[in-house]
Design a protein around this motif. Sequence first.
Motif, PDB file in Angstrom:
ATOM      1  N   VAL A 100       7.833   8.471   1.957  1.00  0.00           N
ATOM      2  CA  VAL A 100       7.489   7.077   1.669  1.00  0.00           C
ATOM      3  C   VAL A 100       6.053   6.983   1.174  1.00  0.00           C
ATOM      4  N   GLU A 101       5.746   5.855   0.540  1.00  0.00           N
ATOM      5  CA  GLU A 101       4.399   5.617   0.029  1.00  0.00           C
ATOM      6  C   GLU A 101       3.445   5.262   1.157  1.00  0.00           C
ATOM      7  N   ALA A 102       2.174   5.527   0.929  1.00  0.00           N
ATOM      8  CA  ALA A 102       1.115   5.148   1.858  1.00  0.00           C
ATOM      9  C   ALA A 102      -0.175   5.016   1.073  1.00  0.00           C
ATOM     10  N   THR A 103      -1.151   4.337   1.653  1.00  0.00           N
ATOM     11  CA  THR A 103      -2.449   4.239   0.982  1.00  0.00           C
ATOM     12  C   THR A 103      -3.152   5.581   1.060  1.00  0.00           C
ATOM     13  N   VAL A 104      -4.176   5.748   0.247  1.00  0.00           N
ATOM     14  CA  VAL A 104      -4.910   7.008   0.210  1.00  0.00           C
ATOM     15  C   VAL A 104      -5.459   7.344   1.599  1.00  0.00           C
ATOM     16  N   TYR A 105      -6.084   6.368   2.255  1.00  0.00           N
ATOM     17  CA  TYR A 105      -6.651   6.624   3.575  1.00  0.00           C
ATOM     18  C   TYR A 105      -5.548   6.924   4.590  1.00  0.00           C
ATOM     19  N   ASP A 106      -4.455   6.199   4.518  1.00  0.00           N
ATOM     20  CA  ASP A 106      -3.371   6.428   5.467  1.00  0.00           C
ATOM     21  C   ASP A 106      -2.722   7.790   5.277  1.00  0.00           C
ATOM     22  N   VAL A 107      -2.788   8.321   4.075  1.00  0.00           N
ATOM     23  CA  VAL A 107      -2.319   9.696   3.869  1.00  0.00           C
ATOM     24  C   VAL A 107      -3.200  10.656   4.658  1.00  0.00           C
ATOM     25  N   LYS A 119      -8.389   2.622   1.820  1.00  0.00           N
ATOM     26  CA  LYS A 119      -7.491   1.998   2.790  1.00  0.00           C
ATOM     27  C   LYS A 119      -6.516   1.020   2.135  1.00  0.00           C
ATOM     28  N   LEU A 120      -6.939   0.385   1.047  1.00  0.00           N
ATOM     29  CA  LEU A 120      -6.071  -0.631   0.440  1.00  0.00           C
ATOM     30  C   LEU A 120      -5.260  -0.126  -0.743  1.00  0.00           C
ATOM     31  N   LYS A 121      -5.643   0.995  -1.333  1.00  0.00           N
ATOM     32  CA  LYS A 121      -4.968   1.465  -2.542  1.00  0.00           C
ATOM     33  C   LYS A 121      -3.797   2.396  -2.218  1.00  0.00           C
ATOM     34  N   THR A 122      -2.619   2.034  -2.657  1.00  0.00           N
ATOM     35  CA  THR A 122      -1.451   2.885  -2.483  1.00  0.00           C
ATOM     36  C   THR A 122      -1.576   4.118  -3.367  1.00  0.00           C
ATOM     37  N   SER A 123      -1.372   5.272  -2.782  1.00  0.00           N
ATOM     38  CA  SER A 123      -1.481   6.508  -3.548  1.00  0.00           C
ATOM     39  C   SER A 123      -0.399   6.563  -4.620  1.00  0.00           C
ATOM     40  N   THR A 125      -0.507  -4.435  -2.681  1.00  0.00           N
ATOM     41  CA  THR A 125      -1.100  -3.415  -1.833  1.00  0.00           C
ATOM     42  C   THR A 125      -1.768  -3.934  -0.580  1.00  0.00           C
ATOM     43  N   LEU A 126      -2.081  -5.226  -0.489  1.00  0.00           N
ATOM     44  CA  LEU A 126      -2.811  -5.727   0.664  1.00  0.00           C
ATOM     45  C   LEU A 126      -1.952  -6.649   1.499  1.00  0.00           C
ATOM     46  N   ASP A 127      -2.134  -6.589   2.801  1.00  0.00           N
ATOM     47  CA  ASP A 127      -1.471  -7.565   3.652  1.00  0.00           C
ATOM     48  C   ASP A 127      -2.495  -8.569   4.157  1.00  0.00           C
ATOM     49  N   ALA A 128      -2.011  -9.667   4.720  1.00  0.00           N
ATOM     50  CA  ALA A 128      -2.893 -10.760   5.114  1.00  0.00           C
ATOM     51  C   ALA A 128      -3.887 -10.329   6.180  1.00  0.00           C
ATOM     52  N   ASP A 129      -3.445  -9.470   7.107  1.00  0.00           N
ATOM     53  CA  ASP A 129      -4.347  -9.049   8.171  1.00  0.00           C
ATOM     54  C   ASP A 129      -5.554  -8.311   7.614  1.00  0.00           C
ATOM     55  N   PHE A 130      -5.287  -7.442   6.628  1.00  0.00           N
ATOM     56  CA  PHE A 130      -6.407  -6.695   6.067  1.00  0.00           C
ATOM     57  C   PHE A 130      -7.351  -7.618   5.310  1.00  0.00           C
ATOM     58  N   LEU A 131      -6.800  -8.596   4.625  1.00  0.00           N
ATOM     59  CA  LEU A 131      -7.651  -9.498   3.859  1.00  0.00           C
ATOM     60  C   LEU A 131      -8.455 -10.444   4.749  1.00  0.00           C
ATOM     61  N   GLN A 132      -8.106 -10.482   6.031  1.00  0.00           N
ATOM     62  CA  GLN A 132      -8.904 -11.304   6.919  1.00  0.00           C
ATOM     63  C   GLN A 132     -10.309 -10.759   7.085  1.00  0.00           C
ATOM     64  N   VAL A 140     -16.835  -5.074  -3.646  1.00  0.00           N
ATOM     65  CA  VAL A 140     -17.021  -3.798  -4.325  1.00  0.00           C
ATOM     66  C   VAL A 140     -15.678  -3.118  -4.560  1.00  0.00           C
ATOM     67  N   SER A 141     -14.788  -3.187  -3.560  1.00  0.00           N
ATOM     68  CA  SER A 141     -13.471  -2.568  -3.708  1.00  0.00           C
ATOM     69  C   SER A 141     -12.679  -3.219  -4.826  1.00  0.00           C
ATOM     70  N   LEU A 142     -12.793  -4.546  -4.962  1.00  0.00           N
ATOM     71  CA  LEU A 142     -12.075  -5.248  -6.021  1.00  0.00           C
ATOM     72  C   LEU A 142     -12.562  -4.814  -7.396  1.00  0.00           C
ATOM     73  N   VAL A 143     -13.877  -4.571  -7.504  1.00  0.00           N
ATOM     74  CA  VAL A 143     -14.418  -4.108  -8.776  1.00  0.00           C
ATOM     75  C   VAL A 143     -13.946  -2.693  -9.070  1.00  0.00           C
ATOM     76  N   LEU A 144     -13.867  -1.868  -8.017  1.00  0.00           N
ATOM     77  CA  LEU A 144     -13.455  -0.485  -8.210  1.00  0.00           C
ATOM     78  C   LEU A 144     -11.982  -0.349  -8.544  1.00  0.00           C
ATOM     79  N   LEU A 145     -11.152  -1.264  -8.041  1.00  0.00           N
ATOM     80  CA  LEU A 145      -9.704  -1.135  -8.206  1.00  0.00           C
ATOM     81  C   LEU A 145      -9.262  -0.913  -9.640  1.00  0.00           C
ATOM     82  N   PRO A 146      -9.632  -1.777 -10.583  1.00  0.00           N
ATOM     83  CA  PRO A 146      -9.156  -1.556 -11.940  1.00  0.00           C
ATOM     84  C   PRO A 146      -9.789  -0.354 -12.605  1.00  0.00           C
ATOM     85  N   LEU A 147     -10.901   0.175 -12.030  1.00  0.00           N
ATOM     86  CA  LEU A 147     -11.581   1.293 -12.657  1.00  0.00           C
ATOM     87  C   LEU A 147     -10.951   2.629 -12.288  1.00  0.00           C
ATOM     88  N   PHE A 148     -10.422   2.725 -11.045  1.00  0.00           N
ATOM     89  CA  PHE A 148      -9.956   4.008 -10.548  1.00  0.00           C
ATOM     90  C   PHE A 148      -8.519   3.903 -10.052  1.00  0.00           C
TER      91      PHE A 148
END
Length: 532
Positions: free
Chosen positions: A241-248, A217-221, A62-69, A82-90
Motif C-alpha cells: 500500500v501507499e504511504a508518505t515518505v516519512y511513514d515509509v 510527512k505529508l507527501k505520498t511516495s 495527501t493531507l487529512d484534517a488532523d494534520f492540517l490542524q 514552506v512545505s506548500l512551496v516545496l510541494l510543486p517543486l519536488f
Amino acid sequence: MFLYKELQHKKFTMENQQNNMEDGFEISNSIIEDLNIPFTSSENEEEEMNAADISCDFLDETLDADFLQTLDHPRSVEIMLVSLVLLPLFLGGVMGQFPTACTTDQALKDRRCCPKWKDGSMCGVDSGRGLCRFMHQTYSEKRSFTQTNDDRLDWPHEHYNSVCICNGNYSGFDCGECKFGFYGDKCTEKKTIIRRDIRELSRQERLKFFSYLSLAKLKTSARHKILVTGNRLDRNTFRFVEATVYDVFASIHSYTVAPFLENNMFDRTITSAHAGPNFLSWHRWYLLFFEREIQILTNDHDFAIPYYDWSLDGRACSICTDDMMGKSNSQGLLTSTSYFANWKSICSGFRYPDKYCTVAEDKCRFEPLHRNPAADPNNSQLPSAQQVEDVLQWKDYDTPPYNTTSKHSFRNCLEGFVDPSSGEITRRSLHNSFHMYMGGTVSLISISSNDPIFYLHHAFVDKIFERWCVKYNATSEMYPKNKIFGHGQNDYIVPSMPPVMNKDYVNQAAIFGYKYSDYDPSGNYSNINVKA
C-alpha cells in the motif's frame, strides 16, 4: 479536508499581523528568503490561481484534517507554508523498502526486482549503471524455507531472487542513485556533509529542517510502497500500500523489528536490527537512507541529520521545548504549540506479532505522538557523559553469544543492555536508557521511529559509534561471524534495496560521506573534529 480558501486565509492572517492579502504574501516570501528556498511569484493573477488549484488538488489527496490542524499555531503555519512551496517543486519519488515497480503481480510472480531506469533499460544496463542478476543465498545457517515462515529471512530471497546489482559508485533499486557519499550524474563527485547538534542550528536552519520533515510527512511516495498484512502466516494476505515518505521510514523500522517467525512460532527475542551484532550497522544504514531520501525529496544534497547529545543534559531534556522538538503536557501529548503536535504514528494501535502495519491505510486509527520525558521514576535521568566515555573502553565490537548477555561488548554496552563501566553487570544504559527516559512513542520499539526525536537520538548513538571506529581504526573485518537471524557478517540488511551487507557499515563515517561536529554548549563549535 480544509478548502484552499481556508488554508489561504490562515496563511495570510498569520499572527494577526497582516490586514490584507498583499501583506500576507510579503510575509510568506520573507520566510522563504530566510530559508534560502527558491520562490517565484507570477504577475499574472490567473496563472497564480491555476498553480494554487494544482496545489489544492494535491493537498486534498495527501493531507487529512488532523494534520492540517497544525496550521492553528503561527510556528506551524511557517512550517506548512514552506512545505506548500516545496510541494510543486519536488514531486519526484524516493527509493524505499519495496519499489512500486517491484510490487506488481508480474514482478512478484517472476520474483524479480529490476526496475527500468530513465534510459528505458532494466537497472540502467544500457547506460552502464548496473545489471539485473540472480542473487545467491547468504544466510548464515542456510535454513530451508520449509523450516521458516519469515519473509525477511535471507533478505530479499523470500520476495525476489533477482535484483539490480549496480556498477562502481551507482546505487539505488534501479541503479539510478549514487552510493552514500557520492553525487553527480556519473556519481564521481565526493562530498562530506557535517551532522551538527540541533542546538548548533540557527532558527532558520531548524525551521528548514522541520519543513523538510513536514514535507516528508505529508507527501505520498510516488515510487515505493510498504508491506501490510493481517496474517504473516498466510502469504495470501500480503498487500502493498501507499504511504508518505516519512511513514515509509517509520514502517521500515516497524517491519524490521517484528518478531522472528519460525515453524509457525513467534520468537520475540530475535529481531533483524536489535539485540545482536548488526544493531549499530543497521541503524547506520537506516540513518544514511533517511538522510539521502530527504536530500532527494528536497533536492538539497547538503542536508544532514542533526543529532542530540543527551549526555550533557542530566535530568532535563533541553530540546524538549516548543522551539525545538516539542514540549509535552501532563497527559504525555505534545502541546498544541509544538511543531509536531498533530503528528500521528503509522503502524500504531494494533501491534500484534502476526501482523505487519495493519491499519496503514486508515489514518483515523493512528495514535498521536506521545512523549513523557523523566516521568518514570526509574528512568528519570538521561545517560551521562561518563557513560559515553566508559563505553569506548571496549575494543571488541561484539562478543559471544552476540545477544543481550554479551560481556565486554562495545555493541551490547552502547545498545544499553550492560553497564558500560563494568562491561558485565546487566543494567539499562545509554541507547536503551534514552528510549525509556522519553517514554511514550519512543519507548515502544515497533513505533518508536514515528517520533522525529528518534532520528536525533540515533544520530548521537552513531556519533559514539563513530568515535569507536576512529579510536580502533574499524574495518568490516571486525564484524563477528555468527548464526543469528539477520545478523550474520554477509547477511543483507533488511530491507535494503539494493541489498547491502551488515559488515559493510562497520567502517569510518568518512567512507559514507559524513562526519560529526564536536558540540560545545559554550558556542565554540568545531565542525571538523571527531574525538577518539
